[in-house]
Each structure stands twice: as structure tokens, then as C-alpha cells.
Scaffold this motif. Structure first.
Motif, PDB file in Angstrom:
ATOM      1  N   ASN A 140       0.829  -1.211   0.000  1.00  7.33           N
ATOM      2  CA  ASN A 140       0.000   0.000   0.000  1.00  7.33           C
ATOM      3  C   ASN A 140       0.864   1.264   0.000  1.00  7.33           C
ATOM      4  O   ASN A 140       2.095   1.202   0.162  1.00  7.33           O
ATOM      5  N   THR A 182      -4.709   1.849  -0.543  1.00  5.04           N
ATOM      6  CA  THR A 182      -4.402   2.156  -1.944  1.00  5.04           C
ATOM      7  C   THR A 182      -3.087   1.522  -2.371  1.00  5.04           C
ATOM      8  O   THR A 182      -2.118   1.488  -1.618  1.00  5.04           O
ATOM      9  N   CYS A 197      -3.638  11.104   0.268  1.00  2.51           N
ATOM     10  CA  CYS A 197      -3.924  10.189  -0.846  1.00  2.51           C
ATOM     11  C   CYS A 197      -5.432  10.047  -1.002  1.00  2.51           C
ATOM     12  O   CYS A 197      -6.145   9.786  -0.033  1.00  2.51           O
ATOM     13  N   GLY A 199      -6.519   7.906  -3.485  1.00  2.00           N
ATOM     14  CA  GLY A 199      -6.718   6.555  -4.016  1.00  2.00           C
ATOM     15  C   GLY A 199      -6.643   6.397  -5.520  1.00  2.00           C
ATOM     16  O   GLY A 199      -7.257   5.478  -6.064  1.00  2.00           O
TER      17      GLY A 199
END
Ligand code: SF4
Ligand code: SF4
Ligand code: SF4
Length: 243
Positions: A140, A182, A197, A199
């Protein structure tokens, strides 16, 4: 020499400009036969591709038919960017329905991102030249983030936006960040640029609704944040089915 085409469907050209700015693109120009790339050349040969890169999602029957024709003719289809892979930000348009490319054909390789990160894009272009298998990272964004050691889920999330560069993990500062669910590969570029973030590289486990449900089950999200669903589904609209 591999015969290559770059096709744009419903898109903003950002992914194609990322291709053009990649250092690997010069190698591709020398070692492949680029037969179609409308953004940079009027020379167009509409048939016989070994590899095609597709930017953007699908709205019209003719676009779906084009994809199916390329596929049945044996072209390896590579989807480039979150619009082609996930539907992307374009799929929120109130004026048209946009589907990702994989609804119509089975891509040989996919690279999400809005636009895709340069390192992964370089690897993907190399794979088109050398035939080496392209793989997305199985980690991730937090795994690439300089603030990963500060991460905590104990702080109430009260904001969707950073007003200043983070001193620690956004979550520990009460700002929603989708890094935990993500896919990595961007080097946490947004966090390093003082933005959480949202995604764009897609959910690591490919099932965004269940990944979000897991994340939100451990986060304490303030009732004052009403628009977080718009952030959470920015690049991939959930498929809602009503009976
Ligand atoms: S993924 Fe992002 S950069 Fe690429 S076409 Fe869609 S909106 Fe543009
Ligand atoms: S949640 Fe966001 S800020 Fe925190 S470690 Fe993960 S990517 Fe970095
Ligand atoms: S930090 Fe998140 S939104 Fe930003 S480029 Fe990486 S995956 Fe995309």
C-alpha cells in the motif's frame, strides 16, 4: 519490431502526456513501430497492432466495438490510467455513462493512476518493448510514505484537506488519507506534496467497497465530514444495484 498503437477514448490526455514525458518513450520510438498516436502524429494505421495502449473509459458502442476488434485481432490490450482501468474521475460526469475498458475486453496488463506514476509507466513501456511481464506492486501507499511510523487510527478524522504540509501521518493529524488501502507505486507523491492520498492507483485488494468498509470500521470519522464518499469513490464509482 512490435507494432504499437496509442488510443484515446474519453479522457483528458494526461496519461498520454505522461507517456510522452517518460524517458523510456525515446527507447520505444527507436525499438518499436508506433503505428498510431494521434496526439503527436497524423500518420495513422488503424490495423495490425501487437500491443495497444488505451487511455480513457468507454461511452459509445463504437468504442466498445473498436476494443473488441483490436482484441479479436490479437492485440495485447494495455489499459493506461484510472479512467481506462477503473472508470476514473471522468465517470462522474453527469452527462454521460463511462465504463472501464475491462468491461468489454480482458486487458493483458493494467496501470491505474491519474496520471500513472513515472516509475511504473517506464516499467510498463519496457514490458511492451521486451515482452517482460508487468506487475503492479502488492503493497500500500503507506509502505512508501515517510510518515508511516507515525500512523495511528485513534485520532478523530475531522478534515478531508491539508491546510499545511504534514508533520506526521495525515491520519494522526485528523485528516482522511486513503494510503492504507491504496496500491503503492507512486512513491507517496501526494503526501510528499502535502496532499492526502485519495486513491488514484485503486484499491490494493481490487474490491474498493470492502476495502473502504474495513478502513472506516477502524477510523473514527467525524459526523461533520459529509462529503467523504466523494473522496473515497473519486476514481471508481461503486456499482449500485437496486432490486
Ligand atoms: S486517468 Fe487521469 S490523467 Fe489519465 S485520462 Fe483519466 S483523468 Fe486524465
Ligand atoms: S495514511 Fe497517508 S500519511 Fe499516513 S502513512 Fe499512510 S500514506 Fe502516509
Ligand atoms: S498518493 Fe494516492 S492519490 Fe497520490 S498518486 Fe499516490 S495513489 Fe495516487
Amino acid at each position: 519490431m512490435k507494432k504499437i498503437g496509442f488510443f484515446q477514448l474519453n479522457s483528458c490526455s494526461g496519461c498520454m502526456f505522461a507517456v510522452l514525458s517518460s524517458t523510456i518513450f525515446l527507447d520505444l520510438l527507436k525499438s518499436a513501430d508506433i503505428r498510431l498516436f494521434r496526439l503527436i502524429s497524423d500518420v495513422q494505421t488503424e490495423d495490425q497492432f501487437d500491443v495497444v495502449f488505451i487511455e480513457g473509459g468507454v461511452t459509445r458502442n463504437e468504442e466498445a466495438a473498436l476494443l473488441r476488434r483490436l482484441w479479436t485481432e490479437g492485440a495485447k490490450i494495455i489499459t493506461l490510467g484510472s479512467c481506462a482501468v477503473l472508470g476514473g474521475i471522468m465517470s462522474h460526469s453527469p452527462n454521460m455513462h463511462i465504463d472501464p475498458v475491462n468491461k468489454f475486453v480482458d486487458p493483458y496488463a493494467t496501470l491505474p493512476g491519474c496520471p500513472p506514476p513515472q516509475q511504473l509507466l517506464g516499467n510498463l513501456l519496457m514490458s511492451a518493448i521486451d515482452g517482460i511481464e508487468f506487475k503492479l506492486p502488492e503493497k500500500n501507499v503507506c509502505s512508501e510514505c515517510p510518515f508511516a511510523q507515525d500512523q495511528t487510527y485513534d485520532v478523530e478524522i475531522t478534515s478531508l484537506n491539508a491546510l499545511h504540509p504534514p508533520k506526521s501521518c495525515f491520519l494522526s493529524e485528523g485528516i482522511l488519507c486513503l494510503g492504507p488501502i491504496t496500491r503503492a507505486g507512486c512513491g507517496a507523491r501526494c503526501i510528499k506534496g502535502a496532499t492526502p492520498c485519495d486513491g488514484c492507483l485503486g484499491a490494493l485488494d481490487r474490491n474498493l467497497p470492502s476495502a473502504l468498509a474495513n478502513l472506516f470500521s477502524v477510523l473514527k470519522v467525524s459526523d461533520s465530514i459529509r462529503e467523504y464518499a466523494a473522496i473515497a469513490f473519486r476514481y471508481q464509482k461503486p456499482e449500485l444495484k437496486f432490486k
